[in-house]
Design a protein around this motif. Structure first.
Motif, mmCIF file in Angstrom:
data_model
loop_
_atom_site.group_PDB
_atom_site.id
_atom_site.type_symbol
_atom_site.label_atom_id
_atom_site.label_comp_id
_atom_site.label_asym_id
_atom_site.label_seq_id
_atom_site.Cartn_x
_atom_site.Cartn_y
_atom_site.Cartn_z
ATOM 1 N N PHE A 1 -25.514 100.277 21.272
ATOM 2 C CA PHE A 1 -27.509 100.481 21.108
ATOM 3 C C PHE A 1 -27.636 100.065 19.218
ATOM 4 O O PHE A 1 -26.813 100.429 19.116
ATOM 5 N N MET A 2 -29.074 100.024 18.450
ATOM 6 C CA MET A 2 -29.704 99.727 17.872
ATOM 7 C C MET A 2 -30.994 100.280 17.737
ATOM 8 O O MET A 2 -31.334 100.854 18.704
ATOM 9 N N GLY A 3 -31.114 99.515 16.513
ATOM 10 C CA GLY A 3 -33.037 100.629 16.644
ATOM 11 C C GLY A 3 -33.655 98.371 16.594
ATOM 12 O O GLY A 3 -32.556 98.255 17.383
ATOM 13 N N GLU A 4 -34.225 98.638 15.881
ATOM 14 C CA GLU A 4 -35.200 96.989 15.334
ATOM 15 C C GLU A 4 -33.985 96.409 14.454
ATOM 16 O O GLU A 4 -34.285 94.645 14.803
ATOM 17 N N VAL A 5 -33.958 96.825 13.945
ATOM 18 C CA VAL A 5 -32.424 96.103 12.928
ATOM 19 C C VAL A 5 -31.198 96.989 12.372
ATOM 20 O O VAL A 5 -31.881 97.821 12.360
ATOM 21 N N GLY A 6 -30.605 96.110 12.173
ATOM 22 C CA GLY A 6 -29.122 97.253 11.394
ATOM 23 C C GLY A 6 -28.511 97.098 12.181
ATOM 24 O O GLY A 6 -27.991 96.102 12.703
ATOM 25 N N GLU A 7 -27.496 98.271 11.536
ATOM 26 C CA GLU A 7 -26.431 98.574 12.888
ATOM 27 C C GLU A 7 -26.078 98.695 13.574
ATOM 28 O O GLU A 7 -27.355 98.875 14.628
ATOM 29 N N ILE A 8 -25.091 98.359 14.649
ATOM 30 C CA ILE A 8 -25.306 98.776 15.535
ATOM 31 C C ILE A 8 -23.706 99.358 15.943
ATOM 32 O O ILE A 8 -22.384 99.356 15.708
ATOM 33 N N PRO B 1 -48.352 102.839 23.974
ATOM 34 C CA PRO B 1 -49.488 103.035 23.091
ATOM 35 C C PRO B 1 -49.855 104.167 22.238
ATOM 36 O O PRO B 1 -49.957 104.717 21.642
ATOM 37 N N TYR B 2 -49.350 104.734 22.989
ATOM 38 C CA TYR B 2 -49.073 106.621 22.324
ATOM 39 C C TYR B 2 -48.166 107.238 21.762
ATOM 40 O O TYR B 2 -48.799 106.862 20.455
ATOM 41 N N SER B 3 -47.072 106.671 21.524
ATOM 42 C CA SER B 3 -45.836 106.989 21.142
ATOM 43 C C SER B 3 -45.778 106.244 19.814
ATOM 44 O O SER B 3 -44.858 106.229 18.227
ATOM 45 N N LYS B 4 -45.836 104.331 20.060
ATOM 46 C CA LYS B 4 -45.656 103.821 19.107
ATOM 47 C C LYS B 4 -44.636 103.339 18.672
ATOM 48 O O LYS B 4 -44.004 102.544 18.469
ATOM 49 N N PHE B 5 -43.553 103.946 20.078
ATOM 50 C CA PHE B 5 -41.593 103.285 20.029
ATOM 51 C C PHE B 5 -41.445 102.884 21.321
ATOM 52 O O PHE B 5 -41.570 103.541 22.044
ATOM 53 N N SER B 6 -41.303 101.353 20.373
ATOM 54 C CA SER B 6 -40.484 100.814 22.045
ATOM 55 C C SER B 6 -38.994 100.537 22.420
ATOM 56 O O SER B 6 -38.502 100.824 21.495
ATOM 57 N N ALA C 1 -34.352 99.739 20.455
ATOM 58 C CA ALA C 1 -35.495 100.620 19.822
ATOM 59 C C ALA C 1 -36.421 99.631 18.951
ATOM 60 O O ALA C 1 -35.455 100.196 17.489
ATOM 61 N N SER C 2 -37.275 100.154 18.895
ATOM 62 C CA SER C 2 -38.442 99.570 17.390
ATOM 63 C C SER C 2 -40.160 100.578 16.907
ATOM 64 O O SER C 2 -40.153 101.192 18.818
ATOM 65 N N ALA D 1 -31.606 92.384 25.564
ATOM 66 C CA ALA D 1 -32.919 94.673 25.313
ATOM 67 C C ALA D 1 -33.615 93.818 24.196
ATOM 68 O O ALA D 1 -35.317 95.597 24.951
ATOM 69 N N ILE D 2 -33.520 93.585 23.635
ATOM 70 C CA ILE D 2 -34.638 93.097 22.197
ATOM 71 C C ILE D 2 -35.561 92.756 22.773
ATOM 72 O O ILE D 2 -37.082 93.336 22.574
ATOM 73 N N GLY D 3 -35.991 91.192 23.810
ATOM 74 C CA GLY D 3 -36.783 91.001 24.578
ATOM 75 C C GLY D 3 -38.093 92.578 25.830
ATOM 76 O O GLY D 3 -38.667 92.278 25.553
ATOM 77 N N ALA D 4 -36.751 93.028 26.486
ATOM 78 C CA ALA D 4 -37.438 93.658 26.735
ATOM 79 C C ALA D 4 -38.162 94.792 26.197
ATOM 80 O O ALA D 4 -39.638 95.608 26.570
ATOM 81 N N ARG D 5 -37.725 95.356 25.104
ATOM 82 C CA ARG D 5 -38.283 96.111 24.405
ATOM 83 C C ARG D 5 -39.953 95.783 23.848
ATOM 84 O O ARG D 5 -41.130 96.471 23.644
ATOM 85 N N LYS D 6 -39.896 94.449 23.679
ATOM 86 C CA LYS D 6 -40.982 93.785 23.045
ATOM 87 C C LYS D 6 -42.152 93.380 23.916
ATOM 88 O O LYS D 6 -43.361 93.558 23.816
ATOM 89 N N LYS D 7 -42.033 93.964 25.730
ATOM 90 C CA LYS D 7 -42.478 94.635 26.937
ATOM 91 C C LYS D 7 -42.595 95.939 27.444
ATOM 92 O O LYS D 7 -43.652 95.919 27.248
ATOM 93 N N ALA D 8 -42.456 96.565 26.790
ATOM 94 C CA ALA D 8 -42.533 97.737 26.630
ATOM 95 C C ALA D 8 -44.250 98.165 26.461
ATOM 96 O O ALA D 8 -44.224 98.031 25.471
ATOM 97 N N TYR D 9 -44.408 99.682 26.985
ATOM 98 C CA TYR D 9 -45.708 99.798 27.491
ATOM 99 C C TYR D 9 -46.230 101.297 26.492
ATOM 100 O O TYR D 9 -45.541 101.819 26.994
#
Length: 160
Positions: free
Chosen positions: A134-141, A40-45, A98-99, A30-38
């Motif tokens: 589910f998690m953010g970029e770091v921290g609790e899951i 550009p508008y929300s800046k939220f991947s 998410a990040s 999921a983290i790998g997929a997040r890093k490939k998100a598109y």
């Protein structure tokens, strides 16, 4: 009038190192997929990874578009890809990460309402719940036992 009580339980892990090997492997996807998100508008991947009964892992990420709301969330990209490529294969588990490029996302980010409804459809279809991490970029899951825990009183075909 009659009252009912709804309760859910969820496991909360301090960080990714506390996950089992299987859960961590799926979250890494999921983290790998997040890093490939598109995004550009929300800046939220957001990235999502589904483990299927045939041991395939299907990923998705959010895809934005200047013509809001034409974009699509990671969870729906993944679930529809799984439904398209493996229509009769059960989903065993879902992981989401998410990040933001604007600020550090250090708390768990669950699926939006539209994604919860779409995911619920597949849980109902397969007549078997699947855990959601589910998690953010770091921290609790957070890990729930099913989508139903995230969407009680869901709308399904029994209302049609």
């Amino acid at each position: 009038m009659r009252k009912i009580k709804i309760s859910i339980s969820a496991a909360v892990f301090n960080d990714i190192t506390e996950l089992s090997f299987e859960d961590r492997t799926l979250m890494d996807k999921a983290i790998g997929a997040r890093k490939k998100a598109y995004a550009p508008y929300s800046k939220f991947s957001v990235g999502a990874a589904l483990l299927l009964e045939n041991n395939e892992i299907v990923t998705g990420n959010n895809q934005e578009n200047a013509a809001y709301p034409s974009g699509m969330c990671a969870e729906r990209v993944a679930i529809w890809k799984a439904g398209s490529d493996f229509p009769n294969v059960k989903i065993l588990q879902l992981a989401i990460s998410a990040s933001s490029s604007i600020s550090k996302v250090d708390k768990p980010v669950g699926p939006c309402g539209a994604c919860r409804q779409s995911l619920s459809e597949y849980e109902i279809k397969q007549k078997q719940p699947f855990p959601v991490l589910f998690m953010g970029e770091v921290g609790e899951i957070i890990k729930t036992a099913s989508l139903d825990a995230l969407l009680p009183f869901s709308f399904d075909s029994s209302y049609l």
